[in-house]
Design a protein around this motif. Structure first.
Motif, PDB file in Angstrom:
ATOM      1  N   CYS A  20     -18.407  19.369 -13.245  1.00 15.59           N
ATOM      2  CA  CYS A  20     -18.626  17.989 -13.670  1.00 15.59           C
ATOM      3  C   CYS A  20     -20.070  17.667 -14.048  1.00 15.59           C
ATOM      4  O   CYS A  20     -20.327  16.746 -14.800  1.00 15.59           O
ATOM      5  CB  CYS A  20     -18.180  17.046 -12.565  1.00 15.59           C
ATOM      6  SG  CYS A  20     -19.239  17.120 -11.089  1.00 15.59           S
ATOM      7  N   SER A  24     -19.820  15.600  -8.276  1.00 19.02           N
ATOM      8  CA  SER A  24     -18.513  15.245  -7.741  1.00 19.02           C
ATOM      9  C   SER A  24     -17.637  16.442  -7.366  1.00 19.02           C
ATOM     10  O   SER A  24     -16.950  16.414  -6.352  1.00 19.02           O
ATOM     11  CB  SER A  24     -17.747  14.385  -8.758  1.00 19.02           C
ATOM     12  OG  SER A  24     -18.431  13.188  -8.999  1.00 19.02           O
ATOM     13  N   HIS A  26     -18.353  19.802  -6.801  1.00 18.70           N
ATOM     14  CA  HIS A  26     -18.923  20.823  -5.904  1.00 18.70           C
ATOM     15  C   HIS A  26     -18.769  22.255  -6.412  1.00 18.70           C
ATOM     16  O   HIS A  26     -18.912  23.191  -5.647  1.00 18.70           O
ATOM     17  CB  HIS A  26     -18.373  20.681  -4.488  1.00 18.70           C
ATOM     18  CG  HIS A  26     -18.897  19.470  -3.784  1.00 18.70           C
ATOM     19  ND1 HIS A  26     -19.662  19.522  -2.652  1.00 18.70           N
ATOM     20  CD2 HIS A  26     -18.789  18.158  -4.091  1.00 18.70           C
ATOM     21  CE1 HIS A  26     -19.986  18.299  -2.278  1.00 18.70           C
ATOM     22  NE2 HIS A  26     -19.467  17.459  -3.138  1.00 18.70           N
ATOM     23  N   ALA A  27     -18.467  22.432  -7.691  1.00 18.09           N
ATOM     24  CA  ALA A  27     -18.378  23.786  -8.258  1.00 18.09           C
ATOM     25  C   ALA A  27     -19.727  24.487  -8.201  1.00 18.09           C
ATOM     26  O   ALA A  27     -19.805  25.710  -8.158  1.00 18.09           O
ATOM     27  CB  ALA A  27     -17.890  23.716  -9.706  1.00 18.09           C
ATOM     28  N   CYS A  39     -25.429  20.376  -4.012  1.00 19.24           N
ATOM     29  CA  CYS A  39     -24.893  20.558  -5.359  1.00 19.24           C
ATOM     30  C   CYS A  39     -26.071  20.826  -6.287  1.00 19.24           C
ATOM     31  O   CYS A  39     -26.940  19.967  -6.474  1.00 19.24           O
ATOM     32  CB  CYS A  39     -24.128  19.315  -5.816  1.00 19.24           C
ATOM     33  SG  CYS A  39     -22.584  19.080  -4.930  1.00 19.24           S
ATOM     34  N   CYS A  41     -26.297  20.921  -9.423  1.00 16.91           N
ATOM     35  CA  CYS A  41     -26.402  20.117 -10.649  1.00 16.91           C
ATOM     36  C   CYS A  41     -27.172  18.820 -10.445  1.00 16.91           C
ATOM     37  O   CYS A  41     -27.599  18.202 -11.427  1.00 16.91           O
ATOM     38  CB  CYS A  41     -25.022  19.826 -11.219  1.00 16.91           C
ATOM     39  SG  CYS A  41     -24.035  18.661 -10.262  1.00 16.91           S
TER      40      CYS A  41
HETATM   41  S1  FES Z   1     -21.026  20.646 -11.302  1.00 14.84           S
HETATM   42 FE1  FES Z   1     -19.724  19.304 -10.211  1.00 14.84          FE
HETATM   43  S2  FES Z   1     -20.881  18.826  -8.470  1.00 14.84           S
HETATM   44 FE2  FES Z   1     -22.209  20.055  -9.631  1.00 14.84          FE
END
Ligand code: FES
Length: 62
Positions: A20, A24, A26-27, A39, A41
């Protein structure tokens, strides 16, 4: 302020998976040396800091 963690990782040749790009999904979650998870990002390497060690666990099925 610091430099975005994803940019620093990319420059170092380290791939951090993303989704994302807004904190949101958490990837992009990475673990700091103290065990704290963040996170990537929405995180930055703090200004003036020469290095930051992160643990990266990749789940290929995510
Ligand atoms: S890419 Fe989704 S939380 Fe970081």
């Amino acid at each position: 302020m610091g430099e975005p963690l994803l940019e620093v990782a990319d420059r170092a040749g380290v791939f951090i998976p993303t989704g994302c790009l807004m904190g949101s999904c958490h990837a992009c979650e990475v673990e700091l040396e103290d065990g704290h998870c963040i996170c990537a990002c929405i995180a930055a390497v703090p200004a003036g800091r020469e290095y930051l060690t992160i643990n990266l666990f990749v789940d290929p099925t995510w």
